[in-house]
Scaffold this motif. Sequence first.
Motif, PDB file in Angstrom:
ATOM      1  N   ALA A   1       9.104   8.849   0.857  1.00 27.62           N
ATOM      2  CA  ALA A   1       7.650   8.718   0.969  1.00 27.62           C
ATOM      3  C   ALA A   1       7.265   7.305   1.404  1.00 27.62           C
ATOM      4  N   PHE A   2       7.944   6.309   0.863  1.00 25.78           N
ATOM      5  CA  PHE A   2       7.668   4.930   1.269  1.00 25.78           C
ATOM      6  C   PHE A   2       8.021   4.734   2.739  1.00 25.78           C
ATOM      7  N   ALA A   3       9.185   5.221   3.133  1.00 25.35           N
ATOM      8  CA  ALA A   3       9.619   5.069   4.521  1.00 25.35           C
ATOM      9  C   ALA A   3       8.654   5.758   5.484  1.00 25.35           C
ATOM     10  N   ASP A   4       8.211   6.955   5.159  1.00 26.00           N
ATOM     11  CA  ASP A   4       7.268   7.682   6.018  1.00 26.00           C
ATOM     12  C   ASP A   4       5.969   6.908   6.187  1.00 26.00           C
ATOM     13  N   ALA A   5       5.522   6.254   5.108  1.00 22.72           N
ATOM     14  CA  ALA A   5       4.250   5.532   5.155  1.00 22.72           C
ATOM     15  C   ALA A   5       4.295   4.318   6.072  1.00 22.72           C
ATOM     16  N   ILE A   6       5.481   3.747   6.278  1.00 22.52           N
ATOM     17  CA  ILE A   6       5.585   2.576   7.164  1.00 22.52           C
ATOM     18  C   ILE A   6       6.314   2.924   8.469  1.00 22.52           C
ATOM     19  N   ASN A   7       6.489   4.221   8.715  1.00 18.67           N
ATOM     20  CA  ASN A   7       7.118   4.702   9.952  1.00 18.67           C
ATOM     21  C   ASN A   7       8.542   4.156  10.088  1.00 18.67           C
ATOM     22  N   ALA A   8       9.337   4.348   9.023  1.00 18.01           N
ATOM     23  CA  ALA A   8      10.714   3.867   8.996  1.00 18.01           C
ATOM     24  C   ALA A   8      11.650   5.013   8.620  1.00 18.01           C
ATOM     25  N   THR A   9      12.956   4.742   8.724  1.00 15.76           N
ATOM     26  CA  THR A   9      13.952   5.774   8.450  1.00 15.76           C
ATOM     27  C   THR A   9      14.944   5.289   7.397  1.00 15.76           C
ATOM     28  N   PRO A  10      15.042   6.006   6.263  1.00 13.08           N
ATOM     29  CA  PRO A  10      15.997   5.600   5.231  1.00 13.08           C
ATOM     30  C   PRO A  10      17.376   6.217   5.447  1.00 13.08           C
ATOM     31  N   GLU A  11      18.390   5.544   4.952  1.00 10.64           N
ATOM     32  CA  GLU A  11      19.749   6.073   4.983  1.00 10.64           C
ATOM     33  C   GLU A  11      20.311   5.975   3.569  1.00 10.64           C
ATOM     34  N   PHE A  12      20.637   7.144   2.986  1.00  8.38           N
ATOM     35  CA  PHE A  12      21.039   7.201   1.589  1.00  8.38           C
ATOM     36  C   PHE A  12      22.552   7.337   1.441  1.00  8.38           C
ATOM     37  N   PRO A  13      23.128   6.727   0.385  1.00  4.04           N
ATOM     38  CA  PRO A  13      24.528   6.999   0.047  1.00  4.04           C
ATOM     39  C   PRO A  13      24.667   8.439  -0.451  1.00  4.04           C
ATOM     40  N   GLU A  14      25.872   8.936  -0.495  1.00  4.12           N
ATOM     41  CA  GLU A  14      26.108  10.296  -0.969  1.00  4.12           C
ATOM     42  C   GLU A  14      25.806  10.395  -2.464  1.00  4.12           C
TER      43      GLU A  14
ATOM     44  N   GLU B   1      14.731  12.241  -7.463  1.00  5.02           N
ATOM     45  CA  GLU B   1      13.422  11.594  -7.548  1.00  5.02           C
ATOM     46  C   GLU B   1      13.430  10.273  -6.783  1.00  5.02           C
ATOM     47  N   TYR B   2      14.529   9.569  -6.871  1.00  5.97           N
ATOM     48  CA  TYR B   2      14.691   8.321  -6.116  1.00  5.97           C
ATOM     49  C   TYR B   2      14.596   8.576  -4.617  1.00  5.97           C
ATOM     50  N   VAL B   3      15.246   9.632  -4.149  1.00  4.51           N
ATOM     51  CA  VAL B   3      15.209   9.977  -2.718  1.00  4.51           C
ATOM     52  C   VAL B   3      13.784  10.307  -2.279  1.00  4.51           C
ATOM     53  N   VAL B   4      13.075  11.080  -3.099  1.00 10.71           N
ATOM     54  CA  VAL B   4      11.696  11.466  -2.754  1.00 10.71           C
ATOM     55  C   VAL B   4      10.801  10.232  -2.668  1.00 10.71           C
ATOM     56  N   LYS B   5      10.910   9.332  -3.621  1.00 15.41           N
ATOM     57  CA  LYS B   5      10.085   8.119  -3.611  1.00 15.41           C
ATOM     58  C   LYS B   5      10.397   7.249  -2.401  1.00 15.41           C
ATOM     59  N   THR B   6      11.695   7.101  -2.122  1.00 15.16           N
ATOM     60  CA  THR B   6      12.103   6.266  -0.992  1.00 15.16           C
ATOM     61  C   THR B   6      11.642   6.862   0.330  1.00 15.16           C
TER      62      THR B   6
ATOM     63  N   ALA C   1       0.827  -1.209   0.000  1.00 17.55           N
ATOM     64  CA  ALA C   1       0.000   0.000   0.000  1.00 17.55           C
ATOM     65  C   ALA C   1       0.861   1.260   0.000  1.00 17.55           C
ATOM     66  N   ALA C   2       2.093   1.152   0.527  1.00 23.20           N
ATOM     67  CA  ALA C   2       2.978   2.320   0.618  1.00 23.20           C
ATOM     68  C   ALA C   2       3.848   2.508  -0.621  1.00 23.20           C
ATOM     69  N   MET C   3       3.814   1.556  -1.539  1.00 24.32           N
ATOM     70  CA  MET C   3       4.661   1.632  -2.734  1.00 24.32           C
ATOM     71  C   MET C   3       4.288   2.833  -3.596  1.00 24.32           C
ATOM     72  N   PRO C   4       5.272   3.454  -4.238  1.00 24.74           N
ATOM     73  CA  PRO C   4       4.964   4.559  -5.163  1.00 24.74           C
ATOM     74  C   PRO C   4       4.180   4.075  -6.364  1.00 24.74           C
ATOM     75  N   ALA C   5       3.505   4.987  -7.014  1.00 25.16           N
ATOM     76  CA  ALA C   5       2.653   4.620  -8.161  1.00 25.16           C
ATOM     77  C   ALA C   5       3.467   4.102  -9.329  1.00 25.16           C
ATOM     78  N   THR C   6       4.681   4.581  -9.503  1.00 26.74           N
ATOM     79  CA  THR C   6       5.532   4.136 -10.607  1.00 26.74           C
ATOM     80  C   THR C   6       6.805   3.524 -10.059  1.00 26.74           C
ATOM     81  N   ARG C   7       7.396   2.637 -10.831  1.00 24.02           N
ATOM     82  CA  ARG C   7       8.622   1.953 -10.406  1.00 24.02           C
ATOM     83  C   ARG C   7       9.820   2.469 -11.189  1.00 24.02           C
ATOM     84  N   ARG C   8       9.829   3.757 -11.469  1.00 18.56           N
ATOM     85  CA  ARG C   8      10.959   4.357 -12.162  1.00 18.56           C
ATOM     86  C   ARG C   8      11.279   5.707 -11.549  1.00 18.56           C
ATOM     87  N   ALA C   9      12.562   6.061 -11.624  1.00 17.62           N
ATOM     88  CA  ALA C   9      13.012   7.406 -11.280  1.00 17.62           C
ATOM     89  C   ALA C   9      13.626   7.962 -12.559  1.00 17.62           C
TER      90      ALA C   9
END
Length: 345
Positions: free
Chosen positions: A163-176, A156-161, A99-107
């Motif tokens: 949004a998914f993390a927020d929807a499941i109450n999680a915290t993402p950690e991104f590479p530089e 765009e990848y960061v925004v999608k990720t 349910a938390a997945m983004p509408a599209t699977r591309r960035a």
Amino acid sequence: MSNLQIGLAIAGGIVLAGVVAHGAWSSRRSAPRQAQPPQEPIDDTSAMEPGLTEVDADTPAFHLPRPPARPAMDSLIDVIATIALDPATPAVSGDAALAAMPATRRAGTKPFSVEGFNLNTQVWEVPAAGQRYGGFQAGVQLANRSGALNDIEYSEYVVKTQAFADAINATPEFPEMIDEVARARELDHFASAHDAQLGFTIRARNASWSPGYIHQNAARLGFVAGAIPGRMVLPATAEGLPPVLVLGFDSQAALADDPAQSAIRELSLHLDVAQVDRGEQPFVRMRETANALAQAMEGVVTDDHGQPLAPQTMDMIAADLQVLYDTLEQRDIAAGSPIARRLFS
């Protein structure tokens, strides 16, 4: 009527018959070659083009194997962000993740994906309903045939990720971003320098061909009809993999109201090197197929510019391909591997 008049009338009739016969012969000679008639009657309900062989028309329609599920993310060609669950939420259901997945699977032009760690099977997988997951990771591909991952696509990848993390109450950690974009450019440079797509053209020497005639001759060599009109494929030995070779001809001819009257004077054979496993010996089969079709259909094998391909030229291509295969394997991107199929797509 005098004997002279009778003689002239007979002579005129003979000349007229000769003209008619010559016209019919010329017309038949210039008509597209047709497939040989079947040995047994074909069911009138068949939707196949008239003139196909018994094998073409009577056997059930061939369905191309369904492609396998998208391979797991790999740090070699993916940016991967870890997504840690809140300590108060040790697991997330697959239904909630879906349910938390983004509408599209591309960035942008790059594939984007999310995987979860299945607490039951202890493996990373695309989230599925009815499962429980103890963590997630989100990835975006560094490069493909559209080019390298750029700053906008990374954002765009960061925004999608996020949004998914927020929807499941999680915290993402991104590479530089700067490091990953630089890595994407290097990978794209390598891929661009080692991307090989080979094509042969088979041209008619004399009479043209009908679609049915091409289908019949290609089917004898193992080709089956593709999903697109004017396209046939030689399937791989393993189910679900890309075809070894693709044969193509004018799609308009295949869609004509009367395909038997469509005149085709050339067809193409295509090999996407990175998509096909080296063990399939795709170039050997491509070369043999081209020669077999040319011999059976009275054609000549040429390059894209219409120049006949000599055996020595074929040998040089084969040698260059062995070097390419070795280079890809040294980079852990062997032709036909899941990574190669994703990178060169």
